[in-house]
Design an enzyme around this catalytic site. Structure first.
Site, PDB file in Angstrom:
ATOM      1  N   CYS A  59      -2.786   5.070   2.647  1.00 40.94           N
ATOM      2  CA  CYS A  59      -3.909   4.149   2.452  1.00 40.94           C
ATOM      3  C   CYS A  59      -4.830   4.147   3.663  1.00 40.94           C
ATOM      4  O   CYS A  59      -4.388   4.127   4.811  1.00 40.94           O
ATOM      5  CB  CYS A  59      -3.407   2.736   2.183  1.00 40.94           C
ATOM      6  SG  CYS A  59      -4.738   1.581   1.760  1.00 40.94           S
ATOM      7  N   CYS A  63      -2.587  -2.988  -3.504  1.00 36.47           N
ATOM      8  CA  CYS A  63      -3.839  -2.815  -2.769  1.00 36.47           C
ATOM      9  C   CYS A  63      -4.921  -2.335  -3.738  1.00 36.47           C
ATOM     10  O   CYS A  63      -4.681  -1.478  -4.577  1.00 36.47           O
ATOM     11  CB  CYS A  63      -3.616  -1.776  -1.663  1.00 36.47           C
ATOM     12  SG  CYS A  63      -5.096  -1.263  -0.785  1.00 36.47           S
ATOM     13  N   CYS A  80       0.825  -1.215   0.000  1.00 33.34           N
ATOM     14  CA  CYS A  80       0.000   0.000   0.000  1.00 33.34           C
ATOM     15  C   CYS A  80       0.855   1.259   0.000  1.00 33.34           C
ATOM     16  O   CYS A  80       2.032   1.225   0.316  1.00 33.34           O
ATOM     17  CB  CYS A  80      -0.870   0.051   1.260  1.00 33.34           C
ATOM     18  SG  CYS A  80      -2.046  -1.275   1.423  1.00 33.34           S
ATOM     19  N   CYS A 112      -5.970   1.681  -2.398  1.00 34.02           N
ATOM     20  CA  CYS A 112      -5.140   2.871  -2.666  1.00 34.02           C
ATOM     21  C   CYS A 112      -4.434   2.814  -4.020  1.00 34.02           C
ATOM     22  O   CYS A 112      -3.870   3.814  -4.458  1.00 34.02           O
ATOM     23  CB  CYS A 112      -4.133   3.086  -1.545  1.00 34.02           C
ATOM     24  SG  CYS A 112      -2.858   1.810  -1.424  1.00 34.02           S
TER      25      CYS A 112
END
Length: 149
Positions: free
Chosen positions: A46, A73, A42, A76
């Protein structure tokens, strides 16, 4: 005993942890972090639930995280440009569409082109440009009332 070259990394990790805890958007692009229990990496900003520190590793780039076996992810999207850049590009495309059209497109047509709802298209356009699509089209036409509804 720690080697001399390990001290900066520890100090760097401290700054990364601080950015991670604060969900600091300014740190986006400087590093990503991965969570071994989920297999995901991430951005520091995030909004996902915080991971336990023992499950987190830091990576300098998204490519380094992917080489380590982690996937991006879905929240994000660290493998894509930042959200502000993606939104600006989307609105720029809508501006070009308005400018290139002989007849001013309706808000529904703009929304369809953007792949968003009319409400979200209107809100996004205004947040990026500072004016509504109707006002943008009117300014482009030299003050003539546009047909965007």
């Amino acid at each position: 005993m720690l080697a001399k070259n390990q001290a900066p990394a520890a100090a760097d990790d401290g700054a990364r942890w601080a950015a991670l805890r604060a969900r600091d958007a300014a740190a986006d692009g400087t590093f990503v972090y991965s969570v071994k229990t989920t297999g995901v990496y991430c951005r520091p900003s995030c909004g996902a639930r915080p991971a336990r520190p023992e499950n987190v590793a830091f990576h300098d780039t998204p490519a380094a995280a992917q080489r380590a076996g982690f996937r991006p992810c879905k929240r994000c999207k660290p493998d894509q440009p930042p959200l502000a850049e993606r939104q600006a590009a989307q609105v720029a495309a809508l501006c070009r569409l308005i400018e290139a059209s002989d007849e001013v497109p309706t808000l529904d047509e703009l929304a369809s082109r953007a792949g968003l709802s009319a409400f979200h298209t209107h809100r996004l356009f205004k947040s990026v440009t500072g004016v509504t699509p109707r006002a943008y089209a009117a300014a482009r036409d030299g003050g003539v009332e546009a047909q965007i509804v």
